[in-house]
Each structure stands twice: as structure tokens, then as C-alpha cells.
Design a protein around this motif. Structure first.
Motif, PDB file in Angstrom:
ATOM      1  N   ASP A 289      -6.322  -3.888   8.839  1.00  0.00           N
ATOM      2  CA  ASP A 289      -6.109  -2.812   9.321  1.00  0.00           C
ATOM      3  C   ASP A 289      -5.577  -3.695  11.451  1.00  0.00           C
ATOM      4  O   ASP A 289      -4.844  -2.732  11.204  1.00  0.00           O
ATOM      5  CB  ASP A 289      -7.280  -1.870   9.458  1.00  0.00           C
ATOM      6  CG  ASP A 289      -6.106  -1.020   7.698  1.00  0.00           C
ATOM      7  OD1 ASP A 289      -5.521  -1.250   7.149  1.00  0.00           O
ATOM      8  OD2 ASP A 289      -7.580  -0.136   7.306  1.00  0.00           O
TER       9      ASP A 289
ATOM     10  N   TYR B  97       1.972   5.295   4.636  1.00  0.00           N
ATOM     11  CA  TYR B  97       0.491   6.054   5.985  1.00  0.00           C
ATOM     12  C   TYR B  97      -0.712   5.602   5.325  1.00  0.00           C
ATOM     13  O   TYR B  97      -0.945   6.036   5.737  1.00  0.00           O
ATOM     14  CB  TYR B  97       1.122   7.487   6.308  1.00  0.00           C
ATOM     15  CG  TYR B  97       2.369   7.458   5.999  1.00  0.00           C
ATOM     16  CD1 TYR B  97       2.876   7.261   7.699  1.00  0.00           C
ATOM     17  CD2 TYR B  97       3.660   7.815   5.505  1.00  0.00           C
ATOM     18  CE1 TYR B  97       4.093   7.178   7.926  1.00  0.00           C
ATOM     19  CE2 TYR B  97       4.876   8.390   6.037  1.00  0.00           C
ATOM     20  CZ  TYR B  97       5.177   7.320   7.437  1.00  0.00           C
ATOM     21  OH  TYR B  97       6.806   8.122   7.483  1.00  0.00           O
ATOM     22  N   HIS B  98      -0.704   4.638   4.662  1.00  0.00           N
ATOM     23  CA  HIS B  98      -2.288   4.281   3.713  1.00  0.00           C
ATOM     24  C   HIS B  98      -2.798   2.873   4.889  1.00  0.00           C
ATOM     25  O   HIS B  98      -1.884   2.220   5.302  1.00  0.00           O
ATOM     26  CB  HIS B  98      -2.616   4.422   2.352  1.00  0.00           C
ATOM     27  CG  HIS B  98      -2.234   5.266   1.686  1.00  0.00           C
ATOM     28  ND1 HIS B  98      -3.568   5.931   1.010  1.00  0.00           N
ATOM     29  CD2 HIS B  98      -1.380   6.462   1.548  1.00  0.00           C
ATOM     30  CE1 HIS B  98      -3.773   7.489   0.671  1.00  0.00           C
ATOM     31  NE2 HIS B  98      -1.842   7.329   1.675  1.00  0.00           N
ATOM     32  N   SER B  99      -3.959   2.965   5.226  1.00  0.00           N
ATOM     33  CA  SER B  99      -4.578   1.671   5.270  1.00  0.00           C
ATOM     34  C   SER B  99      -4.529   0.864   3.926  1.00  0.00           C
ATOM     35  O   SER B  99      -4.214   0.311   3.469  1.00  0.00           O
ATOM     36  CB  SER B  99      -6.327   2.014   5.322  1.00  0.00           C
ATOM     37  OG  SER B  99      -6.843   0.739   5.277  1.00  0.00           O
ATOM     38  N   GLN B 100      -4.233  -0.250   5.281  1.00  0.00           N
ATOM     39  CA  GLN B 100      -3.992  -2.232   4.172  1.00  0.00           C
ATOM     40  C   GLN B 100      -5.524  -2.417   3.038  1.00  0.00           C
ATOM     41  O   GLN B 100      -5.239  -2.360   2.520  1.00  0.00           O
ATOM     42  CB  GLN B 100      -3.613  -2.788   5.317  1.00  0.00           C
ATOM     43  CG  GLN B 100      -2.729  -2.573   6.309  1.00  0.00           C
ATOM     44  CD  GLN B 100      -1.738  -3.051   5.220  1.00  0.00           C
ATOM     45  OE1 GLN B 100      -0.644  -3.906   4.670  1.00  0.00           O
ATOM     46  NE2 GLN B 100      -0.663  -2.033   4.659  1.00  0.00           N
TER      47      GLN B 100
ATOM     48  N   LYS C  41     -12.968  -3.350   1.435  1.00  0.00           N
ATOM     49  CA  LYS C  41     -12.808  -2.609   3.175  1.00  0.00           C
ATOM     50  C   LYS C  41     -13.828  -2.658   4.383  1.00  0.00           C
ATOM     51  O   LYS C  41     -13.117  -2.133   5.599  1.00  0.00           O
ATOM     52  CB  LYS C  41     -13.380  -0.811   2.021  1.00  0.00           C
ATOM     53  CG  LYS C  41     -15.389  -0.967   2.200  1.00  0.00           C
ATOM     54  CD  LYS C  41     -15.449   0.853   2.047  1.00  0.00           C
ATOM     55  CE  LYS C  41     -16.417   1.016   2.491  1.00  0.00           C
ATOM     56  NZ  LYS C  41     -16.933   2.051   1.491  1.00  0.00           N
TER      57      LYS C  41
ATOM     58  N   ASP D 284      -6.901   0.188   1.959  1.00  0.00           N
ATOM     59  CA  ASP D 284      -7.026   1.163   1.006  1.00  0.00           C
ATOM     60  C   ASP D 284      -7.409   0.864  -0.642  1.00  0.00           C
ATOM     61  O   ASP D 284      -6.404  -0.158  -1.289  1.00  0.00           O
ATOM     62  CB  ASP D 284      -5.442   2.047   0.981  1.00  0.00           C
ATOM     63  CG  ASP D 284      -4.619   3.720  -0.109  1.00  0.00           C
ATOM     64  OD1 ASP D 284      -5.445   4.307   0.425  1.00  0.00           O
ATOM     65  OD2 ASP D 284      -4.872   3.417  -1.474  1.00  0.00           O
TER      66      ASP D 284
ATOM     67  N   ARG E  76       6.379   2.106   5.275  1.00  0.00           N
ATOM     68  CA  ARG E  76       5.423   1.696   3.968  1.00  0.00           C
ATOM     69  C   ARG E  76       5.340   0.416   4.715  1.00  0.00           C
ATOM     70  O   ARG E  76       6.175   0.090   5.989  1.00  0.00           O
ATOM     71  CB  ARG E  76       6.712   0.516   2.827  1.00  0.00           C
ATOM     72  CG  ARG E  76       6.700   1.975   1.681  1.00  0.00           C
ATOM     73  CD  ARG E  76       5.894   2.007   1.048  1.00  0.00           C
ATOM     74  NE  ARG E  76       5.007   1.321   1.197  1.00  0.00           N
ATOM     75  CZ  ARG E  76       4.870   1.365  -0.881  1.00  0.00           C
ATOM     76  NH1 ARG E  76       5.719   2.186  -1.370  1.00  0.00           N
ATOM     77  NH2 ARG E  76       4.180   0.458  -1.067  1.00  0.00           N
TER      78      ARG E  76
ATOM     79  N   VAL F 253       1.469  -1.088   0.411  1.00  0.00           N
ATOM     80  CA  VAL F 253       0.040   0.203  -0.170  1.00  0.00           C
ATOM     81  C   VAL F 253       0.772   1.414   0.159  1.00  0.00           C
ATOM     82  O   VAL F 253       2.021   1.410   0.285  1.00  0.00           O
ATOM     83  CB  VAL F 253      -0.628   0.220   1.247  1.00  0.00           C
ATOM     84  CG1 VAL F 253      -2.066  -1.215   1.346  1.00  0.00           C
ATOM     85  CG2 VAL F 253      -0.456  -0.354   2.352  1.00  0.00           C
ATOM     86  N   PRO F 254       0.087   2.551  -0.063  1.00  0.00           N
ATOM     87  CA  PRO F 254       1.331   3.652  -0.321  1.00  0.00           C
ATOM     88  C   PRO F 254       1.862   3.899   0.979  1.00  0.00           C
ATOM     89  O   PRO F 254       1.229   3.535   2.364  1.00  0.00           O
ATOM     90  CB  PRO F 254       0.459   4.669  -1.054  1.00  0.00           C
ATOM     91  CG  PRO F 254      -0.701   3.420  -1.832  1.00  0.00           C
ATOM     92  CD  PRO F 254      -1.066   2.573  -0.987  1.00  0.00           C
TER      93      PRO F 254
END
Length: 158
Positions: free
Chosen positions: A86, A49-52, A80, A54, A136, A46-47
């Protein structure tokens, strides 16, 4: 899905060679996992600092039922509500799917997600957080198609 990953990684990676190297690593990990009795596995990038969960997550997997793959990959409104990914990142520790589910108060949508997991035979699995440079995070999960036993401990530590 791994073949598609090369194309997506090449677009987001600093070089096509980096993407190919990652795919090679993932294929090697799949071969090792299968040799250890793993029947299905998933790894996601994932990008930072994004949620898993995302929408831009890059998913790599093998061995899951086709109906599950279609549902999880193609229906973001379903994916989601995954209560495990997460949660494992937040707690910072490896655990079974059942532990992750039992340690939370699930929303109705998350409960429906878990019911769908069971309908697709996804009952006994294990998940772990991976952390890398520059914020990451990655998430790995796999199952043996059976209840996890103490004899599986070596693989879970590997």
C-alpha cells in the motif's frame, strides 16, 4: 498459483477468454523477468479502490520460498501487515523494498512482517505501482536474489 488464477479470474472477469489472455500475459512477463535475472516476482490485482492488502486480492507469483508463499497466501492476518504494497501505491513511485521500509514508521506488526521477510531471504527487492482504467490499481514486486545494482536500471525501467 498462476493456474489457480485462471479459475478465479474467470469468475470475476467479463469472459473466460479475458482471463486466459491475462494469464498468458502473466506467463509471458514471468518468462521475460526470468530472462533478465529476476529470481522471484509477484503481481496482484485488487477490486477498484481497495487496499493492495485486501482479502480479495488475486495474487500471482513465482520464485518465492515455499514457506513464505504458505505464510503470505494462507495467513491473511499476517499478510495484512505488509508495509510495502500500500505504501508504494500511496507514494505512486517505484522503489526498493528497503526504501519503502525505511521511509515509514512501522507498527510492531509491520516490523514482525519485515523480520519474517528477512528470515525467508527476502531482503533485496523492488516494487512499483501500476494504474489502469476504472480506478484499478495493481502492484508488482520482484527481486534478483541479491542486492539491486545500477546495472539493473534497464530492467527497472522496462
Amino acid at each position: 498459483m498462476i493456474g489457480l488464477g485462471v479459475r478465479f479470474l474467470a469468475l470475476s472477469s467479463s469472459s473466460y477468454e479475458d482471463a486466459r489472455a491475462l494469464i498468458s500475459l502473466l506467463l509471458g512477463a514471468r518468462k521475460f523477468a526470468r530472462s533478465m535475472g529476476v529470481t522471484s516476482a509477484s503481481y496482484r490485482l485488487v477490486p477498484a479502490y481497495h487496499s493492495q492488502l485486501d482479502k480479495g486480492a488475486q495474487l500471482f507469483h513465482f520464485g518465492f520460498p515455499d514457506t513464505w508463499v504458505s505464510l503470505y497466501d494462507d495467513d491473511y492476518d499476517f499478510r495484512k501487515h505488509d508495509p510495502i504494497a500500500d505504501y508504494v501505491i500511496r507514494t505512486g513511485k517505484a522503489m526498493t523494498w528497503q526504501q519503502a521500509i525505511e521511509e515509514q514508521d512501522l507498527t510492531p506488526q509491520q516490523s514482525a512482517f519485515v523480520a519474517s521477510m528477512k528470515d525467508n531471504g527476502l531482503i533485496h527487492g523492488w516494487a512499483a505501482p501500476f494504474y489502469g482504467p476504472k480506478g484499478r490499481e495493481a502492484y508488482v514486486t520482484y527481486s534478483f536474489g541479491r542486492e539491486i545494482t545500477a546495472g539493473d536500471a534497464q530492467l527497472l525501467r522496462t
